[in-house]
Write a protein that holds these residues in place. Structure first.
Motif, PDB file in Angstrom:
ATOM      1  N   SER A  72      28.179  47.810  14.317  1.00  0.00           N
ATOM      2  CA  SER A  72      28.011  46.462  14.865  1.00  0.00           C
ATOM      3  C   SER A  72      29.193  46.037  15.726  1.00  0.00           C
ATOM      4  CB  SER A  72      27.805  45.451  13.746  1.00  0.00           C
ATOM      5  OG  SER A  72      29.025  45.228  13.066  1.00  0.00           O
ATOM      6  N   GLU A  73      30.356  46.710  15.514  1.00  0.00           N
ATOM      7  CA  GLU A  73      31.575  46.374  16.256  1.00  0.00           C
ATOM      8  C   GLU A  73      31.947  44.898  16.112  1.00  0.00           C
ATOM      9  OE1 GLU A  73      32.204  50.168  17.658  1.00  0.00           O
ATOM     10  OE2 GLU A  73      33.467  48.496  18.213  1.00  0.00           O
ATOM     11  N   ASN A  74      31.538  44.301  14.980  1.00  0.00           N
ATOM     12  CA  ASN A  74      31.777  42.873  14.821  1.00  0.00           C
ATOM     13  C   ASN A  74      32.022  42.548  13.357  1.00  0.00           C
ATOM     14  OD1 ASN A  74      31.941  40.165  15.088  1.00  0.00           O
ATOM     15  ND2 ASN A  74      29.825  39.818  15.656  1.00  0.00           N
ATOM     16  N   CYS A  75      33.284  42.481  12.971  1.00  0.00           N
ATOM     17  CA  CYS A  75      33.630  42.133  11.597  1.00  0.00           C
ATOM     18  C   CYS A  75      33.884  40.626  11.542  1.00  0.00           C
ATOM     19  CB  CYS A  75      34.866  42.891  11.145  1.00  0.00           C
ATOM     20  SG  CYS A  75      35.256  42.656   9.423  1.00  0.00           S
ATOM     21  N   VAL A  76      33.134  39.922  10.730  1.00  0.00           N
ATOM     22  CA  VAL A  76      33.192  38.467  10.664  1.00  0.00           C
ATOM     23  C   VAL A  76      33.896  38.038   9.389  1.00  0.00           C
ATOM     24  CG1 VAL A  76      31.778  36.370  10.604  1.00  0.00           C
ATOM     25  CG2 VAL A  76      31.038  38.330  11.948  1.00  0.00           C
ATOM     26  N   GLU A  77      34.726  37.023   9.523  1.00  0.00           N
ATOM     27  CA  GLU A  77      35.374  36.473   8.333  1.00  0.00           C
ATOM     28  C   GLU A  77      34.334  35.893   7.385  1.00  0.00           C
ATOM     29  OE1 GLU A  77      38.610  36.010   7.075  1.00  0.00           O
ATOM     30  OE2 GLU A  77      39.051  37.565   8.532  1.00  0.00           O
TER      31      GLU A  77
ATOM     32  N   VAL B 203      33.297  40.855   5.259  1.00  0.00           N
ATOM     33  CA  VAL B 203      32.259  41.402   6.130  1.00  0.00           C
ATOM     34  C   VAL B 203      31.114  40.399   6.205  1.00  0.00           C
ATOM     35  CG1 VAL B 203      30.609  43.296   6.388  1.00  0.00           C
ATOM     36  CG2 VAL B 203      32.918  43.768   5.575  1.00  0.00           C
ATOM     37  N   ALA B 204      30.432  40.355   7.326  1.00  0.00           N
ATOM     38  CA  ALA B 204      29.304  39.442   7.527  1.00  0.00           C
ATOM     39  C   ALA B 204      28.258  39.661   6.441  1.00  0.00           C
ATOM     40  CB  ALA B 204      28.686  39.655   8.905  1.00  0.00           C
ATOM     41  N   THR B 205      27.715  38.557   5.938  1.00  0.00           N
ATOM     42  CA  THR B 205      26.757  38.644   4.830  1.00  0.00           C
ATOM     43  C   THR B 205      25.520  39.462   5.201  1.00  0.00           C
ATOM     44  OG1 THR B 205      25.793  36.502   5.459  1.00  0.00           O
ATOM     45  CG2 THR B 205      27.512  36.485   3.770  1.00  0.00           C
ATOM     46  N   GLU B 206      25.104  39.403   6.451  1.00  0.00           N
ATOM     47  CA  GLU B 206      23.931  40.180   6.864  1.00  0.00           C
ATOM     48  C   GLU B 206      24.182  41.678   6.711  1.00  0.00           C
ATOM     49  OE1 GLU B 206      25.521  38.117   9.321  1.00  0.00           O
ATOM     50  OE2 GLU B 206      24.389  36.386   8.620  1.00  0.00           O
ATOM     51  N   LEU B 207      25.394  42.108   7.043  1.00  0.00           N
ATOM     52  CA  LEU B 207      25.734  43.525   6.915  1.00  0.00           C
ATOM     53  C   LEU B 207      25.815  43.933   5.449  1.00  0.00           C
ATOM     54  CD1 LEU B 207      28.418  43.956   9.727  1.00  0.00           C
ATOM     55  CD2 LEU B 207      26.001  44.591   9.777  1.00  0.00           C
TER      56      LEU B 207
ATOM     57  N   LEU C  52      28.513  50.331   4.166  1.00  0.00           N
ATOM     58  CA  LEU C  52      28.984  49.073   4.741  1.00  0.00           C
ATOM     59  C   LEU C  52      29.948  49.337   5.897  1.00  0.00           C
ATOM     60  CD1 LEU C  52      28.831  45.995   4.491  1.00  0.00           C
ATOM     61  CD2 LEU C  52      30.761  46.119   2.897  1.00  0.00           C
ATOM     62  N   PHE C  53      30.881  50.261   5.705  1.00  0.00           N
ATOM     63  CA  PHE C  53      31.824  50.572   6.772  1.00  0.00           C
ATOM     64  C   PHE C  53      31.095  51.161   7.983  1.00  0.00           C
ATOM     65  CE2 PHE C  53      35.792  50.990   3.865  1.00  0.00           C
ATOM     66  CZ  PHE C  53      35.822  49.621   3.733  1.00  0.00           C
ATOM     67  N   TYR C  54      30.080  51.953   7.731  1.00  0.00           N
ATOM     68  CA  TYR C  54      29.282  52.500   8.822  1.00  0.00           C
ATOM     69  C   TYR C  54      28.599  51.371   9.601  1.00  0.00           C
ATOM     70  CZ  TYR C  54      25.474  54.782  11.296  1.00  0.00           C
ATOM     71  OH  TYR C  54      24.592  55.187  12.265  1.00  0.00           O
ATOM     72  N   LEU C  55      27.993  50.428   8.889  1.00  0.00           N
ATOM     73  CA  LEU C  55      27.312  49.309   9.547  1.00  0.00           C
ATOM     74  C   LEU C  55      28.292  48.435  10.325  1.00  0.00           C
ATOM     75  CD1 LEU C  55      24.759  48.227   6.774  1.00  0.00           C
ATOM     76  CD2 LEU C  55      24.285  49.480   8.895  1.00  0.00           C
ATOM     77  N   VAL C  56      29.475  48.218   9.759  1.00  0.00           N
ATOM     78  CA  VAL C  56      30.494  47.423  10.461  1.00  0.00           C
ATOM     79  C   VAL C  56      30.903  48.134  11.740  1.00  0.00           C
ATOM     80  CG1 VAL C  56      32.890  46.617  10.353  1.00  0.00           C
ATOM     81  CG2 VAL C  56      31.362  46.207   8.427  1.00  0.00           C
ATOM     82  N   LYS C  57      31.119  49.427  11.626  1.00  0.00           N
ATOM     83  CA  LYS C  57      31.519  50.198  12.805  1.00  0.00           C
ATOM     84  C   LYS C  57      30.428  50.148  13.875  1.00  0.00           C
ATOM     85  CE  LYS C  57      33.416  54.682  14.049  1.00  0.00           C
ATOM     86  NZ  LYS C  57      33.803  55.998  13.575  1.00  0.00           N
TER      87      LYS C  57
END
Length: 197
Positions: free
Chosen positions: A96-101, A48-52, A89-94
Motif C-alpha cells: 500500500s506504501e501508506n502507513c497510517v498512524e 497500521v491502518a485498521t483496514e490493513l 501485515l508487513f506485506y500489505l503495508v509495503k
C-alpha cells in the motif's frame, strides 16, 4: 497471566487445532474468536491502518482454512498466527506504501450520572497518560516496541518472540531488556523535577 491460565489456553488451543484438522468447522470458529482480537490489537500497536489490519487477519484465517495441512506441524498455534499475521501485515503495508498512524478513539461516555465536568477531567487525565505513554514509546525503536508488546501484552516467551520477529533467543531477551532500561531512564527524566538554579 498466570502459568496455569497459560497452560489451560495452550491445551485448549491444541485441542481446537486437532479438531479443526479433523474437519470440525466450529473448532475453526473458536480459534478465530480466541485470537482475532489479539491480532487486531497487535496490529494497532504497530500503528497500521485498521483496514490493513482487518485484511491481514482475514487473509491469515482464509489461508489456514483453505490449507489445513499448514497446521499439521505447528506446535504453538498462537506463535504461528502472530508470525503469519505479522508477515502478512508487513506485506500489505509495503504494497500500500501508506502507513497510517493509529486513530485514537476515546471511550464514549453513556452514563447519565456523569456530568460534563467529570467527563472533561477524565478525558484530560487520559490525554495526559496517553501523551506520557507516547513520549516513552517514541524513545524506543520499532523492534523494541514490538518485542515489548509480545512480551507484556501477548504474554509470550522469549523463544516465541524470537520466532515471530525472526531473531535468535538471546537477541529477543536483549531487545526487551534494553527497551525496559530505556523506558526506565526516560520515565525517570520525565518525572524528575527541573533543576533549581
Amino acid at each position: 497471566m498466570s502459568q496455569k491460565n497459560r497452560k489451560t489456553i495452550f491445551s485448549e488451543t491444541c485441542m481446537l487445532q486437532k479438531q479443526f484438522l479433523a474437519g470440525d468447522d466450529s473448532a475453526f470458529a473458536s480459534i478465530y474468536k480466541l485470537y482475532a482480537k489479539g491480532l487486531y490489537a497487535f496490529g494497532l500497536s504497530l500503528h497500521v491502518a485498521t483496514e490493513l489490519i482487518e485484511d491481514a487477519i482475514q487473509d491469515v484465517f482464509i489461508e489456514i482454512y483453505t490449507n489445513k495441512p499448514l497446521l499439521k506441524n505447528v506446535s504453538n498455534l498462537k506463535s504461528y498466527l502472530m508470525m503469519t499475521f505479522r508477515n502478512r501485515l508487513f506485506y500489505l503495508v509495503k504494497c500500500s506504501e501508506n502507513c497510517v498512524e493509529m486513530d485514537v478513539n476515546f471511550a464514549d461516555y453513556e452514563s447519565e450520572e456523569l456530568d460534563m465536568q467529570t467527563i472533561l477531567m477524565e478525558k484530560e487525565e487520559e490525554d495526559k497518560k496517553e501523551s506520557i505513554v507516547k513520549l516513552l514509546l517514541s524513545e524506543l525503536n520499532a523492534n523494541q516496541r514490538e518485542a515489548l508488546y509480545h512480551r507484556y501484552v501477548d504474554d509470550m516467551s522469549y523463544m516465541d518472540i524470537a520466532l515471530i520477529m525472526n531473531i535468535n533467543y538471546q537477541s529477543a531477551k536483549n531487545l526487551v531488556h534494553r527497551a525496559i532500561t530505556k523506558l526506565k531512564s526516560v520515565a525517570t527524566s520525565v518525572h524528575s523535577p527541573p533543576p533549581i538554579f
